[in-house]
Design a protein around this motif. Structure first.
Motif, PDB file in Angstrom:
ATOM      1  N   TYR A  19      -2.723  14.074  -1.918  1.00 44.02           N
ATOM      2  CA  TYR A  19      -2.140  12.748  -1.711  1.00 44.02           C
ATOM      3  C   TYR A  19      -3.171  11.698  -1.306  1.00 44.02           C
ATOM      4  CZ  TYR A  19       1.514  16.219  -0.805  1.00 44.02           C
ATOM      5  OH  TYR A  19       2.338  17.311  -0.869  1.00 44.02           O
ATOM      6  N   GLU A  22      -4.152   8.485  -3.505  1.00 46.51           N
ATOM      7  CA  GLU A  22      -3.083   7.480  -3.541  1.00 46.51           C
ATOM      8  C   GLU A  22      -3.078   6.672  -2.240  1.00 46.51           C
ATOM      9  OE1 GLU A  22       1.577   7.205  -4.897  1.00 46.51           O
ATOM     10  OE2 GLU A  22       0.927   9.023  -3.855  1.00 46.51           O
ATOM     11  N   CYS A  23      -3.267   7.365  -1.131  1.00 47.23           N
ATOM     12  CA  CYS A  23      -3.325   6.689   0.159  1.00 47.23           C
ATOM     13  C   CYS A  23      -4.505   5.717   0.226  1.00 47.23           C
ATOM     14  CB  CYS A  23      -3.440   7.730   1.271  1.00 47.23           C
ATOM     15  SG  CYS A  23      -3.680   7.040   2.927  1.00 47.23           S
ATOM     16  N   ASP A  25      -6.387   4.483  -2.196  1.00 46.37           N
ATOM     17  CA  ASP A  25      -6.288   3.410  -3.193  1.00 46.37           C
ATOM     18  C   ASP A  25      -5.400   2.284  -2.682  1.00 46.37           C
ATOM     19  OD1 ASP A  25      -7.958   4.679  -4.986  1.00 46.37           O
ATOM     20  OD2 ASP A  25      -6.342   5.495  -6.223  1.00 46.37           O
ATOM     21  N   SER A  26      -4.347   2.650  -1.935  1.00 48.40           N
ATOM     22  CA  SER A  26      -3.465   1.615  -1.387  1.00 48.40           C
ATOM     23  C   SER A  26      -4.183   0.799  -0.312  1.00 48.40           C
ATOM     24  CB  SER A  26      -2.193   2.247  -0.798  1.00 48.40           C
ATOM     25  OG  SER A  26      -2.409   2.835   0.472  1.00 48.40           O
ATOM     26  N   VAL A  27      -5.135   1.416   0.375  1.00 44.65           N
ATOM     27  CA  VAL A  27      -5.946   0.690   1.349  1.00 44.65           C
ATOM     28  C   VAL A  27      -6.915  -0.243   0.626  1.00 44.65           C
ATOM     29  CG1 VAL A  27      -7.668   0.927   3.175  1.00 44.65           C
ATOM     30  CG2 VAL A  27      -5.727   2.508   3.082  1.00 44.65           C
ATOM     31  N   SER A  93      -2.301  10.065   6.321  1.00 38.63           N
ATOM     32  CA  SER A  93      -3.041  10.101   5.054  1.00 38.63           C
ATOM     33  C   SER A  93      -2.313  10.776   3.906  1.00 38.63           C
ATOM     34  CB  SER A  93      -4.410  10.744   5.263  1.00 38.63           C
ATOM     35  OG  SER A  93      -4.288  11.960   5.970  1.00 38.63           O
ATOM     36  N   ASP A  94      -1.076  11.231   4.129  1.00 38.93           N
ATOM     37  CA  ASP A  94      -0.250  11.665   2.994  1.00 38.93           C
ATOM     38  C   ASP A  94       0.770  10.591   2.621  1.00 38.93           C
ATOM     39  OD1 ASP A  94       1.196  11.997   5.307  1.00 38.93           O
ATOM     40  OD2 ASP A  94       1.870  14.037   4.872  1.00 38.93           O
ATOM     41  N   ASP A  95       0.695   9.434   3.280  1.00 40.38           N
ATOM     42  CA  ASP A  95       1.536   8.282   2.961  1.00 40.38           C
ATOM     43  C   ASP A  95       0.674   7.195   2.322  1.00 40.38           C
ATOM     44  OD1 ASP A  95       3.576   9.681   4.255  1.00 40.38           O
ATOM     45  OD2 ASP A  95       3.195   8.695   6.167  1.00 40.38           O
ATOM     46  N   TYR A  96       1.259   6.017   2.077  1.00 43.93           N
ATOM     47  CA  TYR A  96       0.444   4.911   1.588  1.00 43.93           C
ATOM     48  C   TYR A  96       1.064   3.569   1.972  1.00 43.93           C
ATOM     49  CZ  TYR A  96       3.594   4.679  -2.548  1.00 43.93           C
ATOM     50  OH  TYR A  96       4.667   4.565  -3.397  1.00 43.93           O
ATOM     51  N   TYR A 225       5.311   0.057   4.431  1.00 40.32           N
ATOM     52  CA  TYR A 225       4.815   1.439   4.519  1.00 40.32           C
ATOM     53  C   TYR A 225       5.644   2.357   3.639  1.00 40.32           C
ATOM     54  CZ  TYR A 225       2.631   5.443   6.891  1.00 40.32           C
ATOM     55  OH  TYR A 225       1.894   6.572   7.180  1.00 40.32           O
TER      56      TYR A 225
END
Length: 355
Positions: A19, A22-23, A25-27, A93-96, A225
């Motif tokens: 994950y 993806e996290c 990249d969102s940052v 870090s498994d979210d975004y 979030y």
């Protein structure tokens, strides 16, 4: 003039390689570009640390801390100690993040005028996605009673109804990722995550102390979030009886209530958390298919627990109106009236997939 960034993102990492891109990249894609991202590799045995180093090599805003595994609380503390931003955002870090998350939260902070800012979130899995509002309307407040209302919502898990004037807190807000926090509130008051809680309500205890030290709070009614439901996370996997861990949380909450003289309303909120954890234990322990004990033995263990000094007097003190959920209110009613068999059968039906 300070060269410090507006926001420090602190993201602990452990076994999140599937994950993590993806996290991160969102940052990278944030519309507010003035940030630093502190990635704490908590001795992860997978490629999380390698992926983090890759992002740091191509973007100077990313910094990586590699350390021996010490748990999520210690990793967050290391990240906070390294942070230099005006505000801090704690990212799992498994979210975004939504693309404009930092911009919206920082704007709501009013150029540094607000200590703590809340945002909405989206809970998602491979098959579903749901947007949750954490309050009924946007607000900014320096009223201690409004800060108390947000604190009380920290005790809820899922639905809530904590009212102060026209504002209703609609969801539990214990997770640290709900908040943009002025770093000075954390640093000046020596607020840290408690490693002995081993990731269970360490967010909540941290947030309670942050909101106690804060002088102002605001809520931006916009999804900032994306929270991922992961089946094998620390809060879902079977690991035997969880009640010792729960009692450690109760002890930490009791210490907070005593130290800060929070009074009877917060003692009732602690009782609410006990009800929530008993409910949770039905799914993760008593009716977990990996539990090898017979149902009769599990039921006797449940009865002993529900009648124990830790729980026996708690249920009568819970304010059902704060639950924000009719089903939970009915389950609480059964426990208040010592209808243990009714409660057991109702939870068994729910866990089995009944409506």
């Amino acid at each position: 003039m300070s060269n410090s960034p507006k926001i420090s993102i602190v993201a602990p990492m452990y076994n999140v390689a599937p994950y993590l891109r993806e996290c991160l990249d969102s940052v990278c894609g944030q519309t507010l570009a003035d940030f630093e991202a502190i990635l704490v590799d908590d001795g992860s045995p997978d490629d999380s640390g390698v992926i983090a180093d890759e992002y740091a090599a191509k973007d100077s805003r990313f910094k990586v801390i590699h350390k021996q595994n010490g748990g999520v609380s210690a990793a967050r503390n290391d990240g906070l100690a390294a942070a230099t931003g005006e505000y801090v955002f704690l990212l799992d870090s498994d979210d975004y993040l939504a693309a404009d998350a930092l911009e919206k939260l920082y704007a709501k902070a009013g150029n540094g005028q607000i200590d703590v800012v809340l945002g909405d979130y989206v809970a998602f899995s491979d098959t579903s996605q749901t947007v949750y509002r954490v309050a009924n309307k946007p607000f900014e407040s320096t009223d201690r009673k409004m800060l108390d209302a947000v604190q009380l919502a920290v005790f809820n898990m899922g639905p809530a109804d904590i009212a102060y004037g026209e504002i209703h807190m609609l969801r539990g807000v214990g997770a640290a990722w709900h908040y943009l926090i002025k770093r000075g509130v954390i640093a000046d008051n020596g607020i840290t995550f408690e490693p002995t809680l081993k990731g269970l309500f360490d967010d909540g205890c941290f947030t309670l102390h942050v909101l106690e030290a804060a002088k102002s709070v605001a809520y931006a009614q916009t999804p900032t979030y994306y929270y991922r439901h992961v089946a094998g996370s620390i809060t879902r996997r079977f690991g035997g009886a969880p009640f010792g861990k729960y009692e450690a949380v109760y002890g930490a909450i009791e210490s907070f209530i005593d130290e800060c003289n929070k009074g009877e309303v917060f003692n009732r909120a602690l009782c609410l958390r006990k009800f929530i954890y008993l409910n949770k234990s039905m799914e993760t322990y008593f009716f977990n298919p990996q539990n090898p004990a017979s149902e009769d033995k599990r039921y006797r263990e449940f009865i002993s627990l529900a009648k124990s000094p830790v729980y026996a007097d708690a249920f009568s003190q819970v304010d059902a109106s704060a639950l924000g959920c009719k089903k939970s209110s009915l389950l609480l009613w059964a426990l208040k009236h010592k209808g243990y068999r009714l409660y057991w059968l109702a939870k068994k039906h729910v866990v089995a997939g009944g409506k």
